[in-house]
Design a protein around this motif. Sequence first.
Motif, PDB file in Angstrom:
ATOM      1  N   SER A  78       0.836  -1.186   0.000  1.00 25.99           N
ATOM      2  CA  SER A  78       0.000   0.000   0.000  1.00 25.99           C
ATOM      3  C   SER A  78       0.871   1.236   0.000  1.00 25.99           C
ATOM      4  O   SER A  78       2.011   1.207   0.467  1.00 25.99           O
ATOM      5  N   ARG A  79       0.322   2.284  -0.566  1.00 27.10           N
ATOM      6  CA  ARG A  79       0.985   3.581  -0.525  1.00 27.10           C
ATOM      7  C   ARG A  79      -0.092   4.649  -0.415  1.00 27.10           C
ATOM      8  O   ARG A  79      -1.189   4.498  -0.948  1.00 27.10           O
ATOM      9  N   GLN A  80       0.236   5.693   0.313  1.00 23.75           N
ATOM     10  CA  GLN A  80      -0.724   6.770   0.496  1.00 23.75           C
ATOM     11  C   GLN A  80      -0.358   7.925  -0.407  1.00 23.75           C
ATOM     12  O   GLN A  80       0.814   8.290  -0.535  1.00 23.75           O
ATOM     13  N   GLN A  81      -1.374   8.455  -1.062  1.00 20.63           N
ATOM     14  CA  GLN A  81      -1.197   9.641  -1.889  1.00 20.63           C
ATOM     15  C   GLN A  81      -2.341  10.577  -1.534  1.00 20.63           C
ATOM     16  O   GLN A  81      -3.496  10.302  -1.851  1.00 20.63           O
ATOM     17  N   GLY A  82      -2.005  11.642  -0.845  1.00 29.04           N
ATOM     18  CA  GLY A  82      -3.051  12.533  -0.355  1.00 29.04           C
ATOM     19  C   GLY A  82      -3.879  11.807   0.678  1.00 29.04           C
ATOM     20  O   GLY A  82      -3.347  11.196   1.596  1.00 29.04           O
ATOM     21  N   ARG A  83      -5.179  11.839   0.509  1.00 28.39           N
ATOM     22  CA  ARG A  83      -6.037  11.149   1.479  1.00 28.39           C
ATOM     23  C   ARG A  83      -6.401   9.735   1.061  1.00 28.39           C
ATOM     24  O   ARG A  83      -7.122   9.042   1.763  1.00 28.39           O
ATOM     25  N   TRP A  84      -5.906   9.292  -0.092  1.00 25.32           N
ATOM     26  CA  TRP A  84      -6.251   7.962  -0.594  1.00 25.32           C
ATOM     27  C   TRP A  84      -5.099   6.984  -0.400  1.00 25.32           C
ATOM     28  O   TRP A  84      -3.937   7.347  -0.485  1.00 25.32           O
ATOM     29  N   ILE A  85      -5.472   5.724  -0.189  1.00 28.83           N
ATOM     30  CA  ILE A  85      -4.481   4.651  -0.112  1.00 28.83           C
ATOM     31  C   ILE A  85      -4.651   3.773  -1.343  1.00 28.83           C
ATOM     32  O   ILE A  85      -5.762   3.362  -1.675  1.00 28.83           O
ATOM     33  N   TYR A  86      -3.534   3.514  -1.992  1.00 29.49           N
ATOM     34  CA  TYR A  86      -3.524   2.697  -3.202  1.00 29.49           C
ATOM     35  C   TYR A  86      -2.890   1.350  -2.889  1.00 29.49           C
ATOM     36  O   TYR A  86      -1.898   1.267  -2.170  1.00 29.49           O
ATOM     37  N   TYR A  87      -3.465   0.304  -3.461  1.00 28.53           N
ATOM     38  CA  TYR A  87      -2.988  -1.058  -3.225  1.00 28.53           C
ATOM     39  C   TYR A  87      -2.509  -1.683  -4.526  1.00 28.53           C
ATOM     40  O   TYR A  87      -3.059  -1.438  -5.595  1.00 28.53           O
ATOM     41  N   SER A  88      -1.476  -2.509  -4.392  1.00 25.13           N
ATOM     42  CA  SER A  88      -0.938  -3.262  -5.530  1.00 25.13           C
ATOM     43  C   SER A  88      -0.461  -4.622  -5.014  1.00 25.13           C
ATOM     44  O   SER A  88      -0.266  -4.804  -3.806  1.00 25.13           O
ATOM     45  N   LEU A  89      -0.282  -5.547  -5.930  1.00 23.86           N
ATOM     46  CA  LEU A  89       0.199  -6.877  -5.550  1.00 23.86           C
ATOM     47  C   LEU A  89       1.669  -6.827  -5.154  1.00 23.86           C
ATOM     48  O   LEU A  89       2.421  -5.986  -5.634  1.00 23.86           O
ATOM     49  N   ASN A  90       2.052  -7.763  -4.302  1.00 25.58           N
ATOM     50  CA  ASN A  90       3.448  -7.928  -3.891  1.00 25.58           C
ATOM     51  C   ASN A  90       3.944  -9.272  -4.446  1.00 25.58           C
ATOM     52  O   ASN A  90       3.862 -10.291  -3.761  1.00 25.58           O
ATOM     53  N   PRO A  91       4.427  -9.299  -5.685  1.00 21.17           N
ATOM     54  CA  PRO A  91       4.805 -10.554  -6.335  1.00 21.17           C
ATOM     55  C   PRO A  91       5.755 -11.452  -5.555  1.00 21.17           C
ATOM     56  O   PRO A  91       5.605 -12.680  -5.606  1.00 21.17           O
ATOM     57  N   PRO A  92       6.745 -10.929  -4.814  1.00 20.38           N
ATOM     58  CA  PRO A  92       7.641 -11.837  -4.089  1.00 20.38           C
ATOM     59  C   PRO A  92       6.920 -12.763  -3.098  1.00 20.38           C
ATOM     60  O   PRO A  92       7.320 -13.915  -2.932  1.00 20.38           O
ATOM     61  N   GLN A  93       5.857 -12.298  -2.472  1.00 24.84           N
ATOM     62  CA  GLN A  93       5.147 -13.163  -1.529  1.00 24.84           C
ATOM     63  C   GLN A  93       4.383 -14.270  -2.270  1.00 24.84           C
ATOM     64  O   GLN A  93       4.278 -15.389  -1.782  1.00 24.84           O
TER      65      GLN A  93
END
Length: 105
Positions: free
Chosen positions: A63-78
């Motif tokens: 996850s990463r936060q940009q402003g007031r929103w949190i964005y999610y992406s896959l973590n391929p290594p896991q």
Amino acid sequence: MQTSQTNIVAGFHALSDPLRLRVLELLQTQELCVCDLCEVLNVTQSKLSFHLKTLKEAGLVNSRQQGRWIYYSLNPPQFAVLQQYLAEYSRLNQILSARSCDSGC
């Protein structure tokens, strides 16, 4: 429990819920914010937050936060860790029969 075992258990637990699987499927092609995930999945933010927390604790999403929103992406290594674990079982050609229990066990 060893750290790798803990990661594997957490990963498979996270994969055991249909809503979490749907989240992962949506993230296969692009990073998404919570608001987009809520809209597509037709769930409340509080319900989705619980599931995203489980996925994040299992290491399956970043996850990463940009402003007031949190964005999610896959973590391929896991996912690679889980795939490697399952690959060990796919290599088994023949399982040996148990030895005879004549010793009175």
